[in-house]
Scaffold this motif. Structure first.
Motif, PDB file in Angstrom:
ATOM      1  N   THR A  65      41.371  -6.016  31.237  1.00 51.23           N
ATOM      2  CA  THR A  65      40.185  -6.309  30.420  1.00 51.23           C
ATOM      3  C   THR A  65      39.893  -5.154  29.468  1.00 51.23           C
ATOM      4  OG1 THR A  65      39.259  -7.692  32.173  1.00 51.23           O
ATOM      5  CG2 THR A  65      37.736  -6.900  30.496  1.00 51.23           C
ATOM      6  N   ARG A  66      39.964  -3.927  29.972  1.00 47.96           N
ATOM      7  CA  ARG A  66      39.737  -2.768  29.103  1.00 47.96           C
ATOM      8  C   ARG A  66      40.757  -2.741  27.964  1.00 47.96           C
ATOM      9  NH1 ARG A  66      39.024  -0.017  34.113  1.00 47.96           N
ATOM     10  NH2 ARG A  66      41.134   0.835  33.930  1.00 47.96           N
ATOM     11  N   TYR A  67      41.985  -3.090  28.247  1.00 45.62           N
ATOM     12  CA  TYR A  67      43.015  -3.114  27.206  1.00 45.62           C
ATOM     13  C   TYR A  67      42.649  -4.103  26.103  1.00 45.62           C
ATOM     14  CZ  TYR A  67      47.190  -4.571  24.754  1.00 45.62           C
ATOM     15  OH  TYR A  67      48.078  -4.925  23.770  1.00 45.62           O
ATOM     16  N   HIS A  68      42.301  -5.317  26.506  1.00 47.28           N
ATOM     17  CA  HIS A  68      42.011  -6.339  25.510  1.00 47.28           C
ATOM     18  C   HIS A  68      40.722  -6.058  24.737  1.00 47.28           C
ATOM     19  CE1 HIS A  68      45.168  -9.309  26.049  1.00 47.28           C
ATOM     20  NE2 HIS A  68      45.157  -9.018  27.345  1.00 47.28           N
ATOM     21  N   LEU A  69      39.801  -5.324  25.344  1.00 49.30           N
ATOM     22  CA  LEU A  69      38.515  -5.058  24.693  1.00 49.30           C
ATOM     23  C   LEU A  69      38.415  -3.617  24.192  1.00 49.30           C
ATOM     24  CD1 LEU A  69      36.119  -6.983  27.109  1.00 49.30           C
ATOM     25  CD2 LEU A  69      37.358  -7.820  25.099  1.00 49.30           C
ATOM     26  N   SER A  70      39.562  -2.982  24.031  1.00 50.65           N
ATOM     27  CA  SER A  70      39.620  -1.616  23.486  1.00 50.65           C
ATOM     28  C   SER A  70      38.786  -0.636  24.293  1.00 50.65           C
ATOM     29  CB  SER A  70      39.172  -1.615  22.016  1.00 50.65           C
ATOM     30  OG  SER A  70      40.004  -2.455  21.245  1.00 50.65           O
ATOM     31  N   GLY A  71      38.746  -0.836  25.601  1.00 49.19           N
ATOM     32  CA  GLY A  71      38.130   0.129  26.486  1.00 49.19           C
ATOM     33  C   GLY A  71      36.657  -0.048  26.765  1.00 49.19           C
ATOM     34  N   VAL A  72      36.041  -1.066  26.181  1.00 48.32           N
ATOM     35  CA  VAL A  72      34.603  -1.246  26.383  1.00 48.32           C
ATOM     36  C   VAL A  72      34.333  -2.539  27.146  1.00 48.32           C
ATOM     37  CG1 VAL A  72      33.987   0.081  24.362  1.00 48.32           C
ATOM     38  CG2 VAL A  72      34.344  -2.379  24.137  1.00 48.32           C
ATOM     39  N   GLN A  73      33.101  -2.674  27.623  1.00 52.69           N
ATOM     40  CA  GLN A  73      32.723  -3.834  28.425  1.00 52.69           C
ATOM     41  C   GLN A  73      32.667  -5.087  27.547  1.00 52.69           C
ATOM     42  OE1 GLN A  73      29.034  -2.349  29.823  1.00 52.69           O
ATOM     43  NE2 GLN A  73      27.912  -2.828  27.981  1.00 52.69           N
ATOM     44  N   PRO A  74      32.819  -6.269  28.145  1.00 55.97           N
ATOM     45  CA  PRO A  74      32.822  -7.496  27.347  1.00 55.97           C
ATOM     46  C   PRO A  74      31.451  -7.817  26.768  1.00 55.97           C
ATOM     47  CG  PRO A  74      32.845  -8.016  29.679  1.00 55.97           C
ATOM     48  CD  PRO A  74      33.029  -6.533  29.571  1.00 55.97           C
ATOM     49  N   ALA A  75      31.454  -8.212  25.516  1.00 55.95           N
ATOM     50  CA  ALA A  75      30.246  -8.708  24.874  1.00 55.95           C
ATOM     51  C   ALA A  75      30.197 -10.224  25.048  1.00 55.95           C
ATOM     52  CB  ALA A  75      30.244  -8.343  23.395  1.00 55.95           C
ATOM     53  N   VAL A  76      29.081 -10.826  24.708  1.00 51.59           N
ATOM     54  CA  VAL A  76      28.969 -12.278  24.775  1.00 51.59           C
ATOM     55  C   VAL A  76      30.055 -12.907  23.900  1.00 51.59           C
ATOM     56  CG1 VAL A  76      27.512 -14.257  24.207  1.00 51.59           C
ATOM     57  CG2 VAL A  76      26.511 -12.246  25.289  1.00 51.59           C
ATOM     58  N   GLY A  77      30.790 -13.848  24.472  1.00 55.70           N
ATOM     59  CA  GLY A  77      31.895 -14.491  23.767  1.00 55.70           C
ATOM     60  C   GLY A  77      33.248 -13.924  24.140  1.00 55.70           C
ATOM     61  N   GLU A  78      33.268 -12.767  24.797  1.00 48.27           N
ATOM     62  CA  GLU A  78      34.520 -12.153  25.229  1.00 48.27           C
ATOM     63  C   GLU A  78      34.761 -12.428  26.709  1.00 48.27           C
ATOM     64  OE1 GLU A  78      34.810  -8.518  22.010  1.00 48.27           O
ATOM     65  OE2 GLU A  78      33.818  -8.130  23.936  1.00 48.27           O
ATOM     66  N   SER A  79      35.933 -12.050  27.191  1.00 46.53           N
ATOM     67  CA  SER A  79      36.358 -12.495  28.521  1.00 46.53           C
ATOM     68  C   SER A  79      36.752 -11.350  29.440  1.00 46.53           C
ATOM     69  CB  SER A  79      37.552 -13.457  28.398  1.00 46.53           C
ATOM     70  OG  SER A  79      37.197 -14.618  27.680  1.00 46.53           O
ATOM     71  N   LEU A  80      36.738 -11.662  30.734  1.00 42.64           N
ATOM     72  CA  LEU A  80      37.370 -10.835  31.751  1.00 42.64           C
ATOM     73  C   LEU A  80      38.777 -11.389  31.957  1.00 42.64           C
ATOM     74  CD1 LEU A  80      34.445 -10.597  34.351  1.00 42.64           C
ATOM     75  CD2 LEU A  80      35.087  -8.920  32.612  1.00 42.64           C
TER      76      LEU A  80
END
Length: 234
Positions: free
Chosen positions: A93-108
């Protein structure tokens, strides 16, 4: 128990590369959570855990009933037979989100590099993907023999789904945990009634723990109940 409502939460404005964007249907609104759905509510006692299965397309909310209560969250793909091999991975998840927590609309994402759960609403937007679950040995080393832990809570809850060893637990997504710069201190960010909402992108088994870590004022110094509300389509 009343299901909290909120104004529409905007989708993330954070830029995504084309390969990392979630190719799913339009994001539902928080107000649509109760529409054409049967709600199932479960209150998880303070310092205990709960596991539940959801089918693809199901939405559910994890609610902080009293405020400042961290919730360790884990999930597995509910394949047939249920092997628990593919699971939510904070590393992927960190890889896909560039190291940050998911925002609304993003995934685990899972350890098989697939999106498993999409965030559809979030009234707090502060969570943690760096710390492990607290575990029995952590407390034993501090002279707190028998202190409850998130690892034990998840393991106990998952035994009904065939888990046989505490080492089989997954990496936690620590909901409502505010730990900037790896600082474990009283930085609670959630208020009574705050929640995060997910949509299952695959059949999944999920588990939560009302984190028992009560040292140094963490969790507000008082461990409290949480709730899981599942909205199953009619």
């Amino acid at each position: 128990m009343r299901v909290p409502t909120t104004t529409d939460v905007p989708t993330s404005s954070r830029p995504q590369s084309k390969s990392h964007a979630d190719p799913f249907a339009e994001l539902p609104t928080p107000e649509s959570f109760c529409c054409n759905a049967v709600l199932t509510r479960h209150v998880v006692p303070a310092a205990h855990g709960y596991a539940f299965a959801v089918t693809k397309g199901t939405r559910f909310r994890i609610i902080d009933l009293k405020g400042e209560q961290v919730v360790d969250f884990m999930a597995w793909v509910h394949d047939k037979p249920f092997t628990r091999l593919e699971k939510m991975s904070t590393a992927y998840t960190r890889y896909h989100l560039s190291g940050v927590q998911p925002a609304v609309g993003e995934s685990l994402w899972t350890n098989a590099d697939r999106p498993l759960l999409r965030v559809t609403a979030d009234t707090v937007k502060v969570h943690d993907m760096t710390f492990m679950s607290c575990f029995p040995g952590l407390y034993t080393k501090q002279g707190l023999q028998g202190h409850r832990s998130c690892a034990q809570n998840i393991f106990e809850a998952m035994q009904s789904f065939g888990m046989e060893d505490i080492l089989d637990i997954a990496e936690p997504f620590n909901i409502f945990q505010n730990t900037p710069n790896y600082s474990l201190k009283r930085l609670g960010s959630s208020k009574p009634g705050d929640y995060i909402e997910f949509e299952a992108l695959e059949d999944a088994v999920c588990a939560v723990s009302s984190c028992p870590y009560d040292l140094d004022g963490f969790n507000g110094g008082v461990i409290t109940d949480i709730a899981v509300v599942i909205a199953k389509k009619k």
